[in-house]
Design a protein around this motif. Structure first.
Motif, PDB file in Angstrom:
ATOM      1  N   LYS A  55       5.435   7.463   3.348  1.00 31.40           N
ATOM      2  CA  LYS A  55       6.078   8.612   3.384  1.00 31.40           C
ATOM      3  C   LYS A  55       5.327   9.836   2.803  1.00 31.40           C
ATOM      4  O   LYS A  55       4.582  10.118   1.792  1.00 31.40           O
ATOM      5  CB  LYS A  55       7.328   8.614   2.923  1.00 31.40           C
ATOM      6  CG  LYS A  55       8.825  10.030   3.381  1.00 31.40           C
ATOM      7  CD  LYS A  55      10.260   9.853   2.798  1.00 31.40           C
ATOM      8  CE  LYS A  55      10.218  11.137   3.530  1.00 31.40           C
ATOM      9  NZ  LYS A  55      11.947  10.939   3.208  1.00 31.40           N
ATOM     10  N   ASP A  82       0.425   1.905  -8.182  1.00 25.64           N
ATOM     11  CA  ASP A  82       2.213   1.754  -8.286  1.00 25.64           C
ATOM     12  C   ASP A  82       1.875   3.901  -9.635  1.00 25.64           C
ATOM     13  O   ASP A  82       2.526   3.757 -10.632  1.00 25.64           O
ATOM     14  CB  ASP A  82       2.338   0.837  -8.949  1.00 25.64           C
ATOM     15  CG  ASP A  82       4.023   0.404  -9.163  1.00 25.64           C
ATOM     16  OD1 ASP A  82       5.193   1.645  -7.852  1.00 25.64           O
ATOM     17  OD2 ASP A  82       4.475  -0.294  -8.925  1.00 25.64           O
ATOM     18  N   GLN A 122      10.375   2.042 -12.238  1.00 29.82           N
ATOM     19  CA  GLN A 122      10.266   2.276 -11.183  1.00 29.82           C
ATOM     20  C   GLN A 122       9.024   2.079 -10.204  1.00 29.82           C
ATOM     21  O   GLN A 122       9.024   2.712  -9.216  1.00 29.82           O
ATOM     22  CB  GLN A 122       9.621   4.000 -11.908  1.00 29.82           C
ATOM     23  CG  GLN A 122      10.834   5.038 -11.990  1.00 29.82           C
ATOM     24  CD  GLN A 122      10.132   6.127 -11.860  1.00 29.82           C
ATOM     25  OE1 GLN A 122       9.776   7.079 -12.107  1.00 29.82           O
ATOM     26  NE2 GLN A 122      11.070   7.662 -13.206  1.00 29.82           N
ATOM     27  N   ARG A 140       2.451   7.480  -6.254  1.00 27.11           N
ATOM     28  CA  ARG A 140       3.489   8.367  -5.516  1.00 27.11           C
ATOM     29  C   ARG A 140       2.974   9.700  -6.442  1.00 27.11           C
ATOM     30  O   ARG A 140       1.709  10.056  -7.213  1.00 27.11           O
ATOM     31  CB  ARG A 140       4.918   8.482  -5.991  1.00 27.11           C
ATOM     32  CG  ARG A 140       5.672   7.728  -5.195  1.00 27.11           C
ATOM     33  CD  ARG A 140       6.798   6.983  -6.681  1.00 27.11           C
ATOM     34  NE  ARG A 140       7.020   6.442  -7.704  1.00 27.11           N
ATOM     35  CZ  ARG A 140       7.106   6.699  -8.397  1.00 27.11           C
ATOM     36  NH1 ARG A 140       8.391   6.775  -8.602  1.00 27.11           N
ATOM     37  NH2 ARG A 140       7.631   5.783 -10.038  1.00 27.11           N
ATOM     38  N   TYR A 169       3.144   1.402   1.161  1.00 30.09           N
ATOM     39  CA  TYR A 169       4.809   1.816   0.247  1.00 30.09           C
ATOM     40  C   TYR A 169       4.213   3.344  -0.675  1.00 30.09           C
ATOM     41  O   TYR A 169       5.045   3.504  -1.584  1.00 30.09           O
ATOM     42  CB  TYR A 169       4.797   1.373  -0.640  1.00 30.09           C
ATOM     43  CG  TYR A 169       5.935  -0.478   0.203  1.00 30.09           C
ATOM     44  CD1 TYR A 169       6.752  -0.308   0.278  1.00 30.09           C
ATOM     45  CD2 TYR A 169       5.353  -1.351   0.351  1.00 30.09           C
ATOM     46  CE1 TYR A 169       7.944  -0.953   1.063  1.00 30.09           C
ATOM     47  CE2 TYR A 169       5.664  -2.303   1.614  1.00 30.09           C
ATOM     48  CZ  TYR A 169       6.778  -2.080   1.251  1.00 30.09           C
ATOM     49  OH  TYR A 169       7.960  -2.962   2.035  1.00 30.09           O
ATOM     50  N   CYS A 170       3.441   4.191   0.139  1.00 32.82           N
ATOM     51  CA  CYS A 170       2.932   5.505  -1.277  1.00 32.82           C
ATOM     52  C   CYS A 170       3.805   6.394  -0.376  1.00 32.82           C
ATOM     53  O   CYS A 170       4.077   6.463   0.220  1.00 32.82           O
ATOM     54  CB  CYS A 170       0.952   5.532  -0.442  1.00 32.82           C
ATOM     55  SG  CYS A 170       0.259   5.324  -1.010  1.00 32.82           S
ATOM     56  N   PHE A 171       3.934   7.360  -1.642  1.00 34.27           N
ATOM     57  CA  PHE A 171       4.915   9.006  -1.142  1.00 34.27           C
ATOM     58  C   PHE A 171       4.049   9.746  -1.759  1.00 34.27           C
ATOM     59  O   PHE A 171       3.080   9.921  -2.878  1.00 34.27           O
ATOM     60  CB  PHE A 171       6.044   8.740  -2.237  1.00 34.27           C
ATOM     61  CG  PHE A 171       6.761   9.709  -2.217  1.00 34.27           C
ATOM     62  CD1 PHE A 171       8.144   9.962  -1.019  1.00 34.27           C
ATOM     63  CD2 PHE A 171       6.960  11.015  -2.387  1.00 34.27           C
ATOM     64  CE1 PHE A 171       8.731  10.867  -0.960  1.00 34.27           C
ATOM     65  CE2 PHE A 171       7.792  12.215  -3.115  1.00 34.27           C
ATOM     66  CZ  PHE A 171       8.442  12.162  -1.368  1.00 34.27           C
ATOM     67  N   ILE A 172       4.179  10.844  -0.344  1.00 32.89           N
ATOM     68  CA  ILE A 172       3.450  11.845  -0.154  1.00 32.89           C
ATOM     69  C   ILE A 172       4.182  13.453  -0.514  1.00 32.89           C
ATOM     70  O   ILE A 172       5.052  13.642   0.295  1.00 32.89           O
ATOM     71  CB  ILE A 172       1.408  12.225   0.339  1.00 32.89           C
ATOM     72  CG1 ILE A 172       1.082  11.097  -0.046  1.00 32.89           C
ATOM     73  CG2 ILE A 172       1.913  13.472   0.265  1.00 32.89           C
ATOM     74  CD1 ILE A 172       0.701  10.253  -0.683  1.00 32.89           C
ATOM     75  N   ALA A 173       4.175  13.890  -1.153  1.00 38.47           N
ATOM     76  CA  ALA A 173       5.439  14.722  -1.713  1.00 38.47           C
ATOM     77  C   ALA A 173       5.285  16.385  -0.873  1.00 38.47           C
ATOM     78  O   ALA A 173       3.945  16.425  -0.440  1.00 38.47           O
ATOM     79  CB  ALA A 173       5.631  15.889  -3.190  1.00 38.47           C
ATOM     80  N   LEU A 216       1.820   7.695 -10.823  1.00 39.98           N
ATOM     81  CA  LEU A 216       2.294   8.530 -10.523  1.00 39.98           C
ATOM     82  C   LEU A 216       1.576   9.544 -10.344  1.00 39.98           C
ATOM     83  O   LEU A 216       0.901  10.326 -11.833  1.00 39.98           O
ATOM     84  CB  LEU A 216       3.693   8.419 -11.357  1.00 39.98           C
ATOM     85  CG  LEU A 216       4.561   9.891 -10.573  1.00 39.98           C
ATOM     86  CD1 LEU A 216       4.864  10.734  -9.438  1.00 39.98           C
ATOM     87  CD2 LEU A 216       5.752  10.208 -11.600  1.00 39.98           C
TER      88      LEU A 216
END
Length: 250
Positions: A139, A206, A240, A190, A155-159, A208
């Motif tokens: 995302k 994993d 998490q 993330r 499965y990475c998250f980039i804000a 952050l």
């Protein structure tokens, strides 16, 4: 409306007003295409895709005379997998591959030589530059900038507003061209809003990165880094970790 005679269009395809479909385009069954969409030659759109208004698919890249990462070369066609959704006013370049169930928000730009894995979400106004690989179930949120030569694993998250960089020399000297490299973001990592990741940095699995951080060195797996420059704060809490999430498929 213009549809080339060499285009192949499946059954139950809905076309908006003023659509342009160039030579050798292939459109699968049950595709919906909005108003004022331009589909450049050879583009492949698989079944069930939805294309928003004013979008351009299969654009050839223009090369600025001073560009260091855009090449003049023959590119493979743009390929959209099954059930891909592309928002309004997007530009998706020739030479990109978007796999099944990818979602792209309005106003996004995806360059050539980009591969995006299944079920990944590219948010509104995101830019993905050339020669970048993005995994599945990623995302990337609104207005993030993914520079050329980057890798983002599954499965990475980039804000929102995260910025990747790839040139430590900031456009000076010819020597810099030997060292161009975007960040590598390992599985499940993330990155918080407005963080900046320097060229060639690796973010471990994993890990952050806190909001607003400037990451100047590699980050180990399962660690939290915050600040300017980013420094280790603590371990990622066990609850998490990706392996402990109900949506994780391994």
């Amino acid at each position: 409306m213009y549809i080339s005679q060499s285009a192949k269009i499946g059954s139950n395809v809905t076309l908006g007003h003023n659509v342009v479909i160039e030579d050798n385009v292939v459109i699968g069954d049950n595709v919906t295409i909005g108003h004022n969409v331009v589909i450049r030659k050879d583009t492949i759109i698989s079944e069930g895709c939805v294309i928003g208004d004013n979008t351009v698919l299969g654009k050839e890249p223009f090369k600025a005379s001073i560009s260091a990462t855009t090449e003049k070369k023959e590119l493979a066609p743009l390929v959209l997998g099954k059930y891909v959704t592309i928002g309004a006013s997007c530009v998706i370049y020739r030479g990109a591959i978007l796999k099944d169930h990818v979602f792209v928000g309005d106003l996004a730009s995806i360059r050539e030589d980009v591969t995006i894995g299944e079920y990944t979400v590219i948010g509104r106004g995101v830019t993905v530059e050339n020669k970048t690989t993005i995994g599945k179930y990623v995302k990337i949120e609104t207005e993030a900038y993914i520079t050329a030569l980057s890798t983002i694993e599954d499965y990475c998250f980039i804000a929102p507003e995260v910025t990747f960089t790839n040139d430590n020399f900031l456009g000076r000297t010819e020597e810099r061209k030997k060292y161009f490299k975007g960040p590598t973001i390992r599985k499940g990592a993330r990155i918080g809003a407005n963080a900046t990741i320097l060229p060639g940095i690796e973010i471990g699995e994993d890990a952050l990165i806190g909001a607003g951080a400037v990451v100047t060195r590699n980050v180990p797996a399962r660690k939290i880094y915050v600040g300017i420059p980013a420094k280790e704060l603590k371990d990622v809490p066990t609850e998490q970790l990706l392996e402990n999430q109900v949506y994780y498929k391994g």
